[in-house]
Write a protein that holds these residues in place. Structure first.
Motif, mmCIF file in Angstrom:
data_model
loop_
_atom_site.group_PDB
_atom_site.id
_atom_site.type_symbol
_atom_site.label_atom_id
_atom_site.label_comp_id
_atom_site.label_asym_id
_atom_site.label_seq_id
_atom_site.Cartn_x
_atom_site.Cartn_y
_atom_site.Cartn_z
ATOM 1 N N UNK A 80 29.540 34.086 44.698
ATOM 2 C CA UNK A 80 30.556 33.871 43.673
ATOM 3 C C UNK A 80 30.984 35.221 43.121
ATOM 4 N N UNK A 81 32.286 35.384 42.965
ATOM 5 C CA UNK A 81 32.850 36.628 42.465
ATOM 6 C C UNK A 81 33.677 36.293 41.241
ATOM 7 N N UNK A 82 33.427 36.998 40.153
ATOM 8 C CA UNK A 82 34.169 36.725 38.938
ATOM 9 C C UNK A 82 34.361 37.969 38.104
ATOM 10 N N UNK A 83 35.337 37.886 37.183
ATOM 11 C CA UNK A 83 35.633 39.054 36.361
ATOM 12 C C UNK A 83 35.667 38.759 34.863
ATOM 13 N N UNK A 122 28.926 32.149 38.672
ATOM 14 C CA UNK A 122 28.099 33.254 39.168
ATOM 15 C C UNK A 122 26.623 32.885 39.096
ATOM 16 N N UNK A 123 26.226 32.215 38.038
ATOM 17 C CA UNK A 123 24.819 31.852 37.876
ATOM 18 C C UNK A 123 24.389 30.741 38.830
ATOM 19 N N UNK A 124 25.291 29.864 39.210
ATOM 20 C CA UNK A 124 24.958 28.772 40.138
ATOM 21 C C UNK A 124 24.851 29.294 41.566
ATOM 22 N N UNK A 125 25.648 30.288 41.914
ATOM 23 C CA UNK A 125 25.682 30.808 43.286
ATOM 24 C C UNK A 125 24.379 31.532 43.620
ATOM 25 N N UNK A 126 24.110 31.648 44.925
ATOM 26 C CA UNK A 126 22.928 32.384 45.367
ATOM 27 C C UNK A 126 23.066 33.873 45.080
ATOM 28 N N UNK A 127 24.247 34.404 45.299
ATOM 29 C CA UNK A 127 24.534 35.814 45.029
ATOM 30 C C UNK A 127 25.785 35.869 44.174
ATOM 31 N N UNK A 128 25.699 36.604 43.074
ATOM 32 C CA UNK A 128 26.839 36.729 42.178
ATOM 33 C C UNK A 128 27.298 38.164 42.084
ATOM 34 N N UNK A 129 28.616 38.344 42.123
ATOM 35 C CA UNK A 129 29.213 39.669 41.990
ATOM 36 C C UNK A 129 30.123 39.643 40.773
ATOM 37 N N UNK A 130 29.882 40.558 39.854
ATOM 38 C CA UNK A 130 30.712 40.667 38.667
ATOM 39 C C UNK A 130 31.611 41.880 38.757
ATOM 40 N N UNK A 131 32.869 41.698 38.378
ATOM 41 C CA UNK A 131 33.835 42.783 38.388
ATOM 42 C C UNK A 131 34.141 43.135 36.944
ATOM 43 N N UNK A 132 33.872 44.374 36.574
ATOM 44 C CA UNK A 132 34.183 44.783 35.203
ATOM 45 C C UNK A 132 35.680 45.009 35.103
ATOM 46 N N UNK A 133 36.264 44.384 34.127
ATOM 47 C CA UNK A 133 37.716 44.464 34.021
ATOM 48 C C UNK A 133 38.192 44.235 32.616
ATOM 49 N N UNK A 134 39.422 43.774 32.520
ATOM 50 C CA UNK A 134 40.059 43.595 31.233
ATOM 51 C C UNK A 134 39.457 42.442 30.432
ATOM 52 N N UNK A 135 38.838 41.501 31.105
ATOM 53 C CA UNK A 135 38.304 40.334 30.399
ATOM 54 C C UNK A 135 36.928 40.587 29.791
ATOM 55 N N UNK A 136 36.358 41.742 29.987
ATOM 56 C CA UNK A 136 35.077 42.061 29.384
ATOM 57 C C UNK A 136 33.970 42.212 30.407
ATOM 58 N N UNK A 137 32.738 42.219 29.902
ATOM 59 C CA UNK A 137 31.582 42.499 30.732
ATOM 60 C C UNK A 137 30.669 41.283 30.910
ATOM 61 N N UNK A 138 31.077 40.099 30.508
ATOM 62 C CA UNK A 138 30.214 38.929 30.603
ATOM 63 C C UNK A 138 29.848 38.612 32.052
ATOM 64 N N UNK A 139 30.799 38.673 32.953
ATOM 65 C CA UNK A 139 30.530 38.385 34.364
ATOM 66 C C UNK A 139 29.599 39.434 34.961
#
Length: 191
Positions: free
Chosen positions: A58-61, A69-86
């Motif tokens: 799962x990829x999210x920003x 992201x938490x449900x997926x086996x592997x989570x990728x977070x993209x730091x962006x305009x929406x903040x750092x939660x992902x």
């Protein structure tokens, strides 16, 4: 491809229709869920993971992607305009979406290759150590005497259990990064 919006996805994720939705999604090369709620995103990932027994990424920003992201086996977070939660909820973090290709194709291939060789290394290291203890018992007549001092065991594990991983992790790159980006099919070679 399949494009499905949040309203339609609410119907597709009902228990009576989820198998049909999954069968339709399997026939497509790509599935795009737009205008969906965070819980719907996580339900789609959970459906694919549980029904198909597949490893999910799962990829999210943003904060709306955290549950997915938490449900997926592997989570990728993209730091962006929406903040750092992902980013805070993910396994891997990247600064821009364009870095995803290098993360998956280059570092994913290298990590898979390193893990496979390390599993074999530990198997053979432990097999050799057990074989040494086995043959020593014939030599000492099964008396139960200690073959080596405790300090030697500590240094054996320190030397053969930590240094090879460190060296492999830093130096082992079976294929250069440029080749892995140019030929994405190499990602499947280790599998």
């Amino acid at each position: 491809g399949l494009v499905i919006d949040g309203r339609t996805l609410a119907y597709a994720l009902e228990p009576t229709l989820e198998d049909k939705f999954l069968a339709l999604a399997k026939r497509c090369r790509s599935v795009l869920c737009c205008r969906s709620t965070p819980i719907q995103k996580s339900m789609v990932v959970k459906l694919v993971r549980d029904k198909l027994k597949a490893m999910t990424l799962a990829i999210g920003d943003g904060a709306n992607d955290v549950s997915m992201i938490q449900v997926a086996d592997v989570g990728v977070g993209i730091s962006g305009q929406e903040g750092m939660q992902a980013v805070m909820a993910s396994d891997f973090a990247i600064p821009r979406f364009r870095h995803l290709e290098k993360l998956l194709l280059v570092h994913g291939h290298w990590c898979y290759s390193r893990l496979a060789s390390m599993v074999l290394y530990f198997f053979y290291k432990n097999a050799m150590f057990v074989a040494l203890l086995f043959w020593y018992q014939f030599y000492c007549g099964f008396s139960g005497s200690s073959m080596v001092d405790q300090w030697y065991l500590i240094f054996f594990n320190l030397l053969f259990s930590s240094l090879p991983q460190l060296i492999t992790g830093v130096l082992d790159k079976d294929v250069p990064a440029e080749v892995l980006i140019a030929v994405p099919q190499l990602y499947k070679s280790g599998q």
